[in-house]
Every structure is written in structure tokens, then in C-alpha cells.
Design a protein around this motif. Structure first.
Motif, short mmCIF file in Angstrom:
data_model
loop_
_atom_site.label_atom_id
_atom_site.label_comp_id
_atom_site.label_asym_id
_atom_site.label_seq_id
_atom_site.Cartn_x
_atom_site.Cartn_y
_atom_site.Cartn_z
N GLU A 148 50.49 31.05 31.21
CA GLU A 148 49.42 32.27 31.13
C GLU A 148 48.83 32.19 32.74
O GLU A 148 47.92 32.93 33.23
N LYS A 149 48.95 30.37 32.86
CA LYS A 149 48.48 30.89 34.69
C LYS A 149 49.49 31.43 35.56
O LYS A 149 49.18 32.26 36.46
N VAL A 151 51.16 34.19 34.52
CA VAL A 151 50.52 35.80 34.54
C VAL A 151 49.74 36.40 34.95
O VAL A 151 49.99 36.91 35.88
N GLY A 157 49.45 40.83 33.84
CA GLY A 157 48.17 40.21 32.76
C GLY A 157 48.16 42.04 31.74
O GLY A 157 48.23 42.08 30.48
N VAL A 162 51.89 37.46 26.13
CA VAL A 162 52.14 35.19 25.67
C VAL A 162 51.82 35.55 24.23
O VAL A 162 50.54 36.00 23.25
#
Length: 314
Positions: A148-149, A151, A157, A162
Motif C-alpha cells: 500500500e505504501k 501504491v 491509488g 489491493v
């Protein structure tokens, strides 16, 4: 149930508790410059496995002519490789596999990253193809956070979904560790391992993804890295395979693969098999796991079609 992390193999993986302090020492400013100077000249050392500087927050990578970022190279094993490889993966076959997936996905509408780790394939494919979207699947909570970091850092985003779930037999679950992974985010956990405790992760199937894909006949590419569980992924994805016939880059480990079952699944959809070498593809009539090269390309394109399209096939 045996806890893998407490097993002899799991303890060896962490050097019986010494791995993190040794790695941290080699990553410090007073030691790392010497390590960076000396290590590339020592025979037998794979520099991509050595630590990155502890204060380095991100690295820039490139594949297929496109650039992207990976964060936290001290803990992310793939980002660390890009640090040592000056923007490229350090092993030739890994760099070629990434370039290959990028090229195969140039015109894709959707990229499925199954066993995404921190998302290097997702970042590279979407950097090279601004029209594509991705579904990225990862089962380890600490690794999901790293994904996620990445992305966020790559401003993706609105293009990446995810999924903190596994892909395989729908309705099944497994427990996965909830810690931070120790000295590095773990890249080798799979469904064949048992953990004594942790978060419960559910599994979906490839076929259950079909309603989430664009209507019509979208072009889809797939990367699978699930530590020997690729048969489960594909066995419960027969409708997707038959309908969309995606190009698939798949890790096939010589100590865990079940190639006969894998071929029974793929043969019915007229797939061809190519071992991914250091800078070329090797056409095979059968899937024969290789002790040196892990990745295979499964595609409905025959060798002549691949050559005409510009891919190096032998």
C-alpha cells in the motif's frame, strides 16, 4: 499444528536471531560505504541479498523503459535489489522476467498480481501502461502495508485494488503471522506452511474475479508467485483461462511444483510453455521445473508468433 516460525528451518532463516542485528550493523553509515565498495568484487556474493543503507527511504527502479519507486529498501527485499542493481534487479533472469511482463502488458486492460509482495510488478506494469488497472493480492499483513505504501508513493491509488486475500480454493482460510517480519518483509510464506497463530486470511478464486473485470473481452495479464500453490490458483480459474486466455508469468519451484497437474489444467486451453532464462525464452513441450530458473511464461502464442512479436525465443 507446527509453527513454521519456531521450526528449525524458520529459525535458520533468521540466523537463530542474529540476522537483524548483523544486517542493521552493515546498514549503518560507518560500515555501509565499505560494504558497497568491497562486496561487488568478492566472488560468490550475491550483492542483491546484502542490506541497503538503514536511512534510505526509497529507490527508483526501471523496467521496459518506464520508471517507478519502491519504498523502504532496508526491509523490502526487492527494493534492496534495486538499490544494489542501480535501478534494476540484480539477477539477470529476474530483470528479464520483469521486462517481459511489462512488454506483455503494454496493451493490457487489467493486470493481476497474485503473490504481489510489495508490488514491484504492479508498479512496473502500470508505469509502462497508463491505461491499465491492477488487482494485487498479498496475504501477509506487514507486506500488504508495504504494498500500500508503494501504491501511494507511485500515485496509483485510483488504479490499484489491493486485496489482503489469497487466490486459490475459494472459501478456504489460513493463519498468517501478524508481526513485522523481523529483519525483512517475508517473501517466502505460502499455503504449505503452518503457523501457530496469526490473522485469518481468506481465499478467493480467479473465477470469482470475473465480475470485477471490465465488461466485454478485456485483455488481461497475470503474474503468479505463490510458493508452490500455483496449481490451486489455476485450477479454480478455468473459466477465466478459457474466456480471456491471459498471458501468465508463473514461478515454478523445482522442489514444490507439480508439473503434471499444472499441464493438465493448461493443456485444455492450448497454452504453450516457455522457461524464462537470463535474456531469452526457452520453448518447452512440457513444464520441467529448473533448479536455476524459477519463472515460466504460459501463453497461447506459439514460438513463431512470439518471435514475430519480437520476443527472444529459443
Amino acid at each position: 499444528m507446527n509453527d513454521y516460525l519456531r521450526s528449525l528451518k524458520g529459525r535458520k532463516q533468521k540466523w537463530f536471531g542474529l540476522k537483524l542485528p548483523v544486517k542493521a550493523a552493515l546498514a549503518q553509515p560507518y560500515l555501509h560505504p565499505m560494504l558497497r565498495t568491497v562486496a561487488p568484487h568478492i566472488n560468490g556474493i550475491k550483492v542483491g541479498r546484502l542490506p541497503a543503507p538503514i536511512g534510505l527511504t526509497e529507490v527508483r527502479g526501471r523496467a521496459g523503459g518506464a520508471g517507478f519507486y519502491l519504498v523502504d529498501p532496508f526491509r523490502c527485499e526487492i527494493a534492496k535489489e534495486f538499490y544494489w542493481g542501480k535501478g534494476r534487479r540484480t539477477e539477470a533472469e529476474d530483470a528479464f522476467a520483469l521486462d517481459l511482463m511489462v512488454e506483455l502488458s503494454r496493451d493490457a486492460d487489467v493486470f493481476l498480481d497474485i503473490g504481489a509482495y510489495t508490488g514491484v510488478f504492479t508498479m512496473a506494469v502500470l508505469a509502462a501502461n497508463p491505461a491499465a488497472v491492477a488487482h494485487s493480492f498479498e496475504i501477509i499483513p506487514a507486506v500488504v502495508a508495504g504494498l500500500e505504501k508503494n501504491v501511494v508513493r507511485n500515485h496509483l491509488g485510483d488504479r490499484v485494488s489491493v486485496h489482503p486475500t489469497g487466490v486459490g480454493k475459494p472459501g478456504t482460510t489460513m493463519q498468517v503471522p501478524t508481526g513485522d517480519g523481523g529483519s525483512a518483509l517475508p517473501s517466502f510464506y505460502g499455503t504449505g506452511m503452518d503457523f501457530g497463530s496469526g490473522a485469518e486470511v481468506r481465499f478467493t478464486s480467479l473465477d470469482e474475479l470475473l465480475p470485477d473485470l471490465p465488461v466485454g473481452n478485456p485483455q488481461v495479464t497475470v503474474k503468479i508467485d505463490v510458493e508452490g500453490a500455483e496449481n490451486d490458483v489455476l485450477d479454480d480459474g478455468r473459466e477465466l483461462l478459457g474466456t480471456l486466455q491471459p498471458d501468465i508469468l508463473c514461478e515454478v519451484l523445482d522442489d514444490r511444483a507439480q508439473p503434471e497437474q499444472l499441464m493438465r489444467i493448461l493443456d485444455r486451453f492450448d497454452y504453450h510453455y516457455y522457461l524464462v532464462g537470463p535474456d531469452h525464452l526457452i520453448a518447452h513441450d512440457e513444464i520441467v521445473p529448473d533448479p536455476h530458473f524459477r519463472d515460466w511464461l504460459f501463453t497461447t502464442k506459439n514460438p513463431e508468433d512470439m518471435r514475430v512479436a519480437g520476443y527472444p525465443v529459443r
